[in-house]
Design an enzyme around this catalytic site. Structure first.
Site, PDB file in Angstrom:
ATOM      1  N   LEU A 358       0.828  -1.207   0.000  1.00  0.00           N
ATOM      2  CA  LEU A 358       0.000   0.000   0.000  1.00  0.00           C
ATOM      3  C   LEU A 358       0.856   1.248   0.000  1.00  0.00           C
ATOM      4  O   LEU A 358       0.466   2.285  -0.502  1.00  0.00           O
ATOM      5  CB  LEU A 358      -0.888   0.033   1.234  1.00  0.00           C
ATOM      6  N   GLY A 359       2.026   1.142   0.594  1.00  0.00           N
ATOM      7  CA  GLY A 359       2.851   2.342   0.653  1.00  0.00           C
ATOM      8  C   GLY A 359       4.068   2.106   1.506  1.00  0.00           C
ATOM      9  O   GLY A 359       4.288   1.016   2.049  1.00  0.00           O
ATOM     10  N   GLN A 360       4.833   3.143   1.601  1.00  0.00           N
ATOM     11  CA  GLN A 360       6.099   3.040   2.297  1.00  0.00           C
ATOM     12  C   GLN A 360       6.288   4.335   3.058  1.00  0.00           C
ATOM     13  O   GLN A 360       5.926   5.391   2.571  1.00  0.00           O
ATOM     14  CB  GLN A 360       7.208   2.892   1.262  1.00  0.00           C
ATOM     15  N   GLY A 362       7.706   6.208   7.125  1.00  0.00           N
ATOM     16  CA  GLY A 362       7.851   6.055   8.566  1.00  0.00           C
ATOM     17  C   GLY A 362       8.533   4.748   8.922  1.00  0.00           C
ATOM     18  O   GLY A 362       8.054   4.005   9.773  1.00  0.00           O
ATOM     19  N   GLY A 364       8.885   1.833   7.450  1.00  0.00           N
ATOM     20  CA  GLY A 364       8.376   0.505   7.161  1.00  0.00           C
ATOM     21  C   GLY A 364       7.583   0.483   5.880  1.00  0.00           C
ATOM     22  O   GLY A 364       7.305   1.504   5.281  1.00  0.00           O
ATOM     23  N   VAL A 366       3.999  -0.848   4.163  1.00  0.00           N
ATOM     24  CA  VAL A 366       2.649  -1.208   4.579  1.00  0.00           C
ATOM     25  C   VAL A 366       1.995  -2.071   3.503  1.00  0.00           C
ATOM     26  O   VAL A 366       2.027  -1.735   2.321  1.00  0.00           O
ATOM     27  CB  VAL A 366       1.801   0.055   4.834  1.00  0.00           C
ATOM     28  N   ASP A 478       5.189  14.400  10.902  1.00  0.00           N
ATOM     29  CA  ASP A 478       5.256  13.991   9.499  1.00  0.00           C
ATOM     30  C   ASP A 478       3.895  14.181   8.844  1.00  0.00           C
ATOM     31  O   ASP A 478       3.390  13.316   8.149  1.00  0.00           O
ATOM     32  CB  ASP A 478       5.708  12.531   9.407  1.00  0.00           C
TER      33      ASP A 478
END
Ligand SMILES: *[C@@H]1O[C@H](CO)[C@@H](O)[C@H](O)[C@H]1NC(C)=O
Ligand SMILES: *[C@@H]1O[C@H](CO)[C@@H](O)[C@H](O)[C@H]1NC(C)=O
Ligand SMILES: *[C@@H]1O[C@H](CO)[C@@H](O)[C@H](O)[C@H]1NC(C)=O
Ligand SMILES: *[C@@H]1O[C@H](CO)[C@@H](O)[C@H](O)[C@H]1NC(C)=O
Ligand SMILES: *[C@@H]1O[C@H](CO)[C@@H](O)[C@H](O)[C@H]1NC(C)=O
Ligand SMILES: *[C@@H]1O[C@H](CO)[C@@H](O)[C@H](O)[C@H]1NC(C)=O
Ligand SMILES: *[C@@H]1O[C@H](CO)[C@@H](O)[C@H](O)[C@H]1NC(C)=O
Ligand SMILES: *[C@@H]1O[C@H](CO)[C@@H](O)[C@H](O)[C@H]1NC(C)=O
Ligand SMILES: *[C@@H]1O[C@H](CO)[C@@H](O)[C@H](O)[C@H]1NC(C)=O
Ligand SMILES: *[C@@H]1O[C@H](CO)[C@@H](O)[C@H](O)[C@H]1NC(C)=O
Ligand SMILES: *[C@@H]1O[C@H](CO)[C@@H](O)[C@H](O)[C@H]1NC(C)=O
Length: 665
Positions: A358-360, A362, A364, A366, A478
């Site tokens: 789903l994304g990247q 922070g 990590g 996801v 963030d």
């Protein structure tokens, strides 16, 4: 031998196997003719095929039957897709060169001598061909779809037939979703002298070079009059165009050729093709290379992987227990969040499959997952920094988010800790992140005004909660559009507390944070000097989000002669025409009074002097209309540092945390 050392050596050997086939950061394909009809690398929708050693984009005459050559269209595409952008954040560069031959035939359908219609090098969203794309449509579009942004096409046409909208029957053009070119260059011009369909067979080499950094496309061609030996690229391009492909094409797209004939015909042959694409994706690219390295490569890979697996199993036996400090901390957390089994999360995310990513951010990656037993959709964040830092990142995020409960914060469902693997499980947000809805390109409907307003109000209330209402005050650090998630009714859910820190005195020494990725345009100017995140710097980030949502532009957009969105909006405010900043895609469908209120609020939050920015309490009241917008001076005040007034003293410095800022887009 030490197991880790063995592991290192295996990895090293592995990288040697691949170094032969992989250039640094690029994916290279080389298709050298003559092509075999059994070639499986190409997909050929439409009437073309592979024959006479060439990719025939429209049918080959086969030397006899001409009837099947009229009113045809076709494409020849390389079967694998390439990642070309991340919603505009990164854009892949690519270079391609191809050897083609457009051959005139001594027959027409009775309309006299002639040739047509032309061919194109194209970037396509899929491996299909629209019906009705013969004649003037070049295998690209048809009478219904021409010009529609849902085509997601970018092509360079080599047009050999003059339509009303064409300069002549011998030109190249840049086509975006349409056969009507955005830019065209006649090849008959003085100084170029190239005849696309010469008398007698003639092969051409064409180079297309796209730079995803400065977003420039250049096309080079070798013509008949060119004295260079075949295969050498000329220095001067025949066409240069500014082009941001991320605005038009799908994130993953295909490369290939399209062509058509009408009542005039010709042959469209590709005799050789090189393609080099910057490698933006991680695992996907490896798949392509693995296929190339087949035989020996794959066998070796399997052996090494087997070795690695055996070692890993042995290594696990050495580690009798999991790190007790983590478990201890987790068990002492209030309300003890749910522990998930690693096996279940692995199944839920299809072994952390790239396609579920789903994304990247922070610290990590996801992944989307489905717990089939509970038929529950989840988002699983896997921590990715090295082991020690990951533990700190994990504990920091878990400890903070576990205590926060608010309807506009993404809900933590639980955690998992197994053999050094650290995972957090969040509620899944069906509508993804806010930026995907604002910067969606033309194919998706733009976010309605009332939803934009609702989202901003939601973020404001989440920020107010984390800054004030919750006993242990927190800075998010963030805040940006990609960290604001949307639930099924488009309510904002502030997510990714990966960088968030409690600002309560004393208790917050999780880890030193190195290389915290602040994103340019969201970072308050004082942070670049102090390195401290404060509630005021969060509010600056909030202001950037507000402007982004209302204007539909990224904070770092170069616009109206300014380098940042905020400066442009501020200049419109000074000129008394602030509403001109509202996103054009709304087509005027918004409430002017609300838009003005939000724009001024966005500017107020972007005040260079941290102590002048409104507090979350005031922001909430301004958003709800119960408090007038604070005065925004006509000129954006200059940022002063270090100031006589010592800005740092004016902001609540007891609520700060160290922040090393590295800037990234
Ligand atoms: C494309 O070619 C140019 C000029 O040779 C080179 O500088 C650039 O790195 C190449 N880009 C890719 C993606 O191969
Ligand atoms: C592809 O690259 C190879 C090796 O660099 C070169 O020999 C060949 O001419 C190129 N083909 C085309 C069509 O540019
Ligand atoms: C054009 O192509 C679309 C699909 O790409 C198809 O649905 C439509 O029927 C086509 N129109 C014509 C006139 O063939
Ligand atoms: C573009 O295509 C989409 C779907 O194919 C369609 O819904 C839309 O009406 C089209 N837009 C125009 C302007 O034709
Ligand atoms: C094509 O080129 C001609 C001459 O350069 C120009 O007049 C015309 O506007 C161009 N068309 C497009 C669509 O750019
Ligand atoms: C064009 O290229 C093909 C394939 O490489 C070759 O067989 C043919 O002789 C070439 N034709 C000319 C005129 O160079
Ligand atoms: C963009 O970069 C390419 C090299 O990749 C260069 O050749 C070209 O001149 C640049 N264009 C602009 C407008 O800076
Ligand atoms: C090709 O299509 C056009 C338009 O549909 C038609 O007028 C023409 O007769 C066709 N030509 C042939 C040779 O079938
Ligand atoms: C692309 O880059 C990633 C990480 O940098 C690497 O793992 C992958 O193997 C590369 N793919 C190719 C085809 O080079
Ligand atoms: C938002 O989520 C809902 C529920 O899953 C879904 O029905 C809807 O299509 C989504 N909207 C968009 C624009 O993705
Ligand atoms: C920032 O604002 C505060 C409060 O209005 C003021 O006292 C201070 O002088 C300002 N600092 C600068 C550098 O303008």
């Amino acid at each position: 031998m030490d197991l880790r050392l063995k592991l290192f050596i295996s990895t090293f050997l592995l990288s040697m196997v691949f170094s032969e086939t992989r250039g640094p950061g690029t994916i290279k394909k080389q298709f050298i003719g003559p092509f075999n009809p059994a070639n499986q690398e190409f997909v050929v929708p439409g009437a073309g095929g592979i024959s006479n050693g060439a990719l025939q984009v429209t049918p080959d005459s086969g030397g006899k039957d001409y009837h099947g050559l009229f009113n045809q269209s076709g494409r020849v595409l390389f079967k694998d897709s390439f990642k070309l952008h991340d919603k505009g954040a990164r854009v892949a560069s690519f270079n391609t060169s191809f050897f083609i031959n457009i051959q005139k035939l001594s027959i027409t359908s009775g309309h006299g001598e002639g040739h047509g219609e032309g061919m194109a090098f194209m970037i396509a969203p899929d491996l299909g061909l629209p019906p009705g794309s013969q004649g003037q449509y070049l295998g690209l579009t048809n009478v219904t779809t021409d010009g529609n942004a849902t085509n997601r096409l970018v092509a360079i046409e080599f047009d050999t037939f003059k339509q009303d909208f064409d300069p002549d029957d011998n030109h190249i053009g840049l086509n975006i979703n349409s056969v009507k070119s955005k830019k065209n260059v006649s090849l008959s011009d003085r100084g170029i002298h190239i005849q696309l369909v010469p008398e007698g067979a003639k092969n051409f080499t064409i180079w297309i070079q796209y730079d995803g950094g400065n977003k420039t496309l250049q096309v080079f061609m070798v013509g008949e009059a060119n004295p260079l030996p075949a295969g050498r690229r000329p220095n001067d391009p025949v066409m240069i165009a500014d082009l941001d492909i991320a605005k038009y094409v799908s994130e993953r797209s295909y490369f290939g050729f399209a062509a058509s004939t009408g009542s005039a015909i010709e042959l469209h042959c590709v005799l050789g093709w090189n393609l080099t694409v910057e490698n933006l994706s991680e695992d996907e690219g490896l798949v392509i290379e693995a296929k190339i390295a087949l035989g020996v490569g794959v066998a070796l890979l399997l052996i090494l992987l087997a070795g690695w697996w055996i070692q890993r199993t042995l290594y696990k036996k050495y580690k009798t227990a999991n790190d007790p400090t983590i478990r201890g901390t987790l068990q002492s957390l209030p309300g003890t969040p749910r522990e998930f089994r690693y096996r279940d999360l692995k199944v839920a995310t299809d072994n952390f499959n790239e396609k579920n990513k789903l994304g990247q951010g922070g610290f990590g990656v996801v992944y989307k997952g489905v717990l089939s037993k509970e038929s529950l959709q989840i988002a699983v964040k896997r921590f990715s920094r090295d082991n020690v830092k990951s533990k700190d990142d994990f504990l920091a995020e878990l400890t903070i988010i576990n205590r926060l409960r608010h309807k506009h914060l993404v809900k933590l469902l639980g955690w998992c800790y197994k053999n050094g693997k650290l995972l957090l499980v969040y509620e899944y947000m069906p509508n993804g992140s806010l930026d995907a809805h604002i910067f969606c390109g033309e194919e998706k409907e733009t976010l309605r005004w009332d939803l934009r307003y609702q989202i901003i109000s939601g973020v404001a209330s989440a920020l107010h909660y984390v800054h004030n209402e919750y006993e242990q005050k927190v800075v998010h650090r963030d805040l940006k559009a990609s960290n604001i998630m949307l639930d099924s009714s488009f309510n904002a859910q502030l997510g990714d507390f990966g960088l968030a820190r409690a600002i309560e005195n004393g208790k917050t020494s999780y880890a030193e944070l190195e290389g915290v990725p602040g994103t340019l345009g969201y970072i308050a100017p004082e942070c670049l000097h102090t390195g401290k995140a404060t509630r005021e710097s969060d509010i600056y980030g909030f202001g950037a989000v507000v402007l982004e949502v209302v204007c539909g532009q990224r904070p770092w957009t170069k616009i109206g002669g300014f380098c940042f969105l905020v400066d442009w909006v501020w200049s419109l405010h000074r000129d008394g025409r602030i509403l001109e900043a509202v996103d054009e895609r709304l087509r005027g469908e918004y409430v002017a009074e609300e838009a003005e209120r939000l724009l001024l609020l966005g500017l107020a939050c972007s005040h260079p002097n941290a102590s002048e920015r409104p507090k979350t309490q005031a922001i909430l009241q301004i958003a709800s209309g119960s408090l007038p917008v604070p005065y925004v001076p006509p000129f954006r005040p200059a940022f002063v540092w270090p100031s006589a007034g010592a800005v740092e003293e004016n902001i609540d410095s007891e609520y700060t945390d160290d922040l090393t800022v590295t800037i990234s887009h």
